[in-house]
Design a protein around this motif. Structure first.
Motif, PDB file in Angstrom:
ATOM      1  N   GLN A 235       0.826  -1.202   0.000  1.00 37.63           N
ATOM      2  CA  GLN A 235       0.000   0.000   0.000  1.00 37.63           C
ATOM      3  C   GLN A 235       0.862   1.254   0.000  1.00 37.63           C
ATOM      4  O   GLN A 235       1.949   1.281   0.571  1.00 37.63           O
ATOM      5  CB  GLN A 235      -0.890   0.028   1.260  1.00 37.63           C
ATOM      6  CG  GLN A 235      -1.915  -1.058   1.349  1.00 37.63           C
ATOM      7  CD  GLN A 235      -1.404  -2.333   2.005  1.00 37.63           C
ATOM      8  OE1 GLN A 235      -0.240  -2.682   1.903  1.00 37.63           O
ATOM      9  NE2 GLN A 235      -2.292  -3.045   2.688  1.00 37.63           N
ATOM     10  N   GLY A 236       0.327   2.306  -0.631  1.00 42.35           N
ATOM     11  CA  GLY A 236       1.065   3.554  -0.729  1.00 42.35           C
ATOM     12  C   GLY A 236       0.903   4.463   0.479  1.00 42.35           C
ATOM     13  O   GLY A 236       1.692   4.440   1.413  1.00 42.35           O
ATOM     14  N   GLU A 264      -1.611   2.345  -4.994  1.00 39.84           N
ATOM     15  CA  GLU A 264      -2.297   3.495  -4.403  1.00 39.84           C
ATOM     16  C   GLU A 264      -3.703   3.633  -4.974  1.00 39.84           C
ATOM     17  O   GLU A 264      -3.986   3.171  -6.089  1.00 39.84           O
ATOM     18  CB  GLU A 264      -1.543   4.782  -4.715  1.00 39.84           C
ATOM     19  CG  GLU A 264      -0.187   4.894  -4.072  1.00 39.84           C
ATOM     20  CD  GLU A 264       0.520   6.160  -4.558  1.00 39.84           C
ATOM     21  OE1 GLU A 264       0.531   7.140  -3.810  1.00 39.84           O
ATOM     22  OE2 GLU A 264       1.032   6.143  -5.687  1.00 39.84           O
ATOM     23  N   ALA A 269      -2.784   9.474  -5.407  1.00 38.48           N
ATOM     24  CA  ALA A 269      -1.621   8.758  -5.940  1.00 38.48           C
ATOM     25  C   ALA A 269      -0.362   9.612  -5.905  1.00 38.48           C
ATOM     26  O   ALA A 269       0.276   9.858  -6.931  1.00 38.48           O
ATOM     27  CB  ALA A 269      -1.917   8.281  -7.356  1.00 38.48           C
ATOM     28  N   LEU A 294      -5.232   5.399   3.141  1.00 37.48           N
ATOM     29  CA  LEU A 294      -4.343   5.706   2.025  1.00 37.48           C
ATOM     30  C   LEU A 294      -4.685   7.031   1.364  1.00 37.48           C
ATOM     31  O   LEU A 294      -4.158   7.352   0.304  1.00 37.48           O
ATOM     32  CB  LEU A 294      -4.396   4.586   0.982  1.00 37.48           C
ATOM     33  CG  LEU A 294      -4.132   3.168   1.492  1.00 37.48           C
ATOM     34  CD1 LEU A 294      -4.186   2.169   0.343  1.00 37.48           C
ATOM     35  CD2 LEU A 294      -2.799   3.081   2.216  1.00 37.48           C
ATOM     36  N   THR A 316      -1.951   2.326  -9.707  1.00 39.86           N
ATOM     37  CA  THR A 316      -3.114   2.923  -9.062  1.00 39.86           C
ATOM     38  C   THR A 316      -4.314   2.038  -9.355  1.00 39.86           C
ATOM     39  O   THR A 316      -4.404   1.415 -10.416  1.00 39.86           O
ATOM     40  CB  THR A 316      -3.414   4.352  -9.555  1.00 39.86           C
ATOM     41  OG1 THR A 316      -3.887   4.308 -10.904  1.00 39.86           O
ATOM     42  CG2 THR A 316      -2.183   5.235  -9.462  1.00 39.86           C
ATOM     43  N   SER A 344      -8.300  -0.463   3.619  1.00 40.76           N
ATOM     44  CA  SER A 344      -6.916  -0.188   3.217  1.00 40.76           C
ATOM     45  C   SER A 344      -6.074  -1.447   3.162  1.00 40.76           C
ATOM     46  O   SER A 344      -5.024  -1.463   2.512  1.00 40.76           O
ATOM     47  CB  SER A 344      -6.282   0.824   4.181  1.00 40.76           C
ATOM     48  OG  SER A 344      -6.957   2.069   4.129  1.00 40.76           O
TER      49      SER A 344
END
Length: 396
Positions: A235-236, A264, A269, A294, A316, A344
């Motif tokens: 995860q971003g 993301e 993003a 996120l 993304t 998430s």
């Protein structure tokens, strides 16, 4: 398998990883070891499960999927329990040592020997929910006052969980990045201490401690595996989780470290855009993603140092595949175990499933029948009302 994964529109950009030692320089082995030694001494510590999703792996055409389920972590529901509380303890240790003019051991803070002194030190942070909950939990344990700043879209359930741990919760009208700015400015005005999971110029020690704490999770996963994964989908957010895991994997597996894929929400993003621009780049969040943890528009500069060297791919994903991924875990295929996960937690899973529906994207990511994929299930059910709403819906 719901058809929505096959029709989902993912964006992909290749990273340009050029190893220059960031995985050891930004987060050293000593940082990870110190965090591990302290956190594993906490009451209630237990490793979280690494779950094999064999039926799902077979269905999408990869050799193996291992899912690190962080829902049980310290009863707080997420991996964030490892970061915020540990960073809080380190902030308290540094400040108490300065005020008392003697070295204060973390073990003594843990034992409550400095509770009266800690009560004079206020810790603050902004959060989408899980980091703030960890910080509030840590402050309650160590005896420090806690102020948590949340934005307008943070659920009331998550806000109440922090209040129940003794935090003073301040809700603002803006987004996450605006809550970060307010936490910083009010801390400066009042002599409070920010415990953030994102770094900026002149502010690096607490974010480093947060990421070091996350290393406990990665070490558990590595020790449970008999060989290195070929891929890890991460995860971003601001990048702290992804950078910590990437660095810990590099240190543990060396040249066999897996291909890092950062995932993301398309609505937030900042790491994808940073990869596109070749430097840390913020994005404006005009609409909140369902993946509340996120929803971050500004990357951590410290995390980016690691990610720009370690990340092979940035993806993304649309929000449309998140709820189906949650339901797929809770109502699994074949003999796979049922897992209750938050929104998430499934970013990497949703991206993996969708990518495997595309011959072109699978090839770009190097995914095939020999791939062994590690996923970080970063949270369990941290808001029961949202989870119930997701589970009541039906897949198309």
């Amino acid at each position: 398998m719901t058809k929505i994964f096959a029709t989902a529109k993912l964006r992909h950009i290749s990273g340009t990883p050029e190893k220059n030692g960031a995985a050891d320089r930004v987060l050293s082995k000593e940082d990870f070891q110190a965090a591990h030694a302290e956190i594993t001494a906490w009451e209630g510590h237990a490793p979280t499960p690494l779950v094999a999703l064999n039926a799902l792996a077979s269905s999408i055409g990869v050799a193996r999927i291992d899912y690190k389920h962080e829902g049980p972590r310290f009863g707080l529901g997420s991996f964030k329990a490892l970061g915020g509380a540990y960073a809080a303890m380190r902030v308290l240790g540094r400040e108490l040592s300065r005020r008392l003019e003697t070295e204060v051991a973390l073990s003594d803070i843990r034992a409550g020997d400095y509770a009266k002194d800690c009560a004079q030190i206020t810790l603050v942070s902004a959060t989408d929910g899980n980091h703030g909950r960890s910080l509030a939990w840590g402050c309650k344990r160590f005896g420090a006052p806690c102020r948590i700043y949340i934005h307008s879209e943070v659920s009331e359930g998550r806000a109440q969980a922090m209040r129940e741990l003794g935090a003073d919760v301040i809700r603002i009208d803006g987004d996450y990045d605006e809550s970060v700015a307010l936490a910083r400015s009010e801390a400066e005005e009042n002599g409070w201490f920010v415990v953030s999971d994102t770094s900026w110029e002149g502010y690096s020690e607490p974010p480093r401690d947060v990421m070091a704490g996350y290393g406990v999770m990665t070490r558990e996963a590595c020790e449970a595996l008999d060989q290195a994964p070929t891929h890890v989908f991460l995860q971003g957010g601001v990048g702290g989780l992804a950078a910590s895991v990437a660095a810990a994997l590099r240190q543990y597996w060396g040249g066999q470290s897996p291909r890092v894929v950062v995932v993301e929400p398309e609505l937030a993003a900042c790491l994808f855009e940073s990869a596109h621009q070749g430097q840390p780049t913020s994005v404006k969040i005009s609409e909140e993603t369902i993946m509340a943890g996120l929803s971050c528009g500004e990357p951590s500069e410290m995390a980016w140092e690691i990610l720009r060297e370690e990340t092979s791919d940035f993806l993304t994903i649309p929000d449309t595949i998140v709820a189906p991924a949650v339901r797929l875990l809770a109502r699994p295929m074949g003999a796979d175990p049922a897992i209750e996960a938050g929104e998430s937690a499934v970013a990497g899973l949703a991206a993996l499933i969708a990518a495997c529906q595309s011959t072109q994207l699978s090839a770009s990511l190097g995914l095939d029948k020999t791939s062994r994929v590690l996923l970080i299930g970063s949270e369990g059910v941290t808001d029961p009302a949202i989870f119930a709403e997701i589970m009541e819906a039906e897949d198309a």
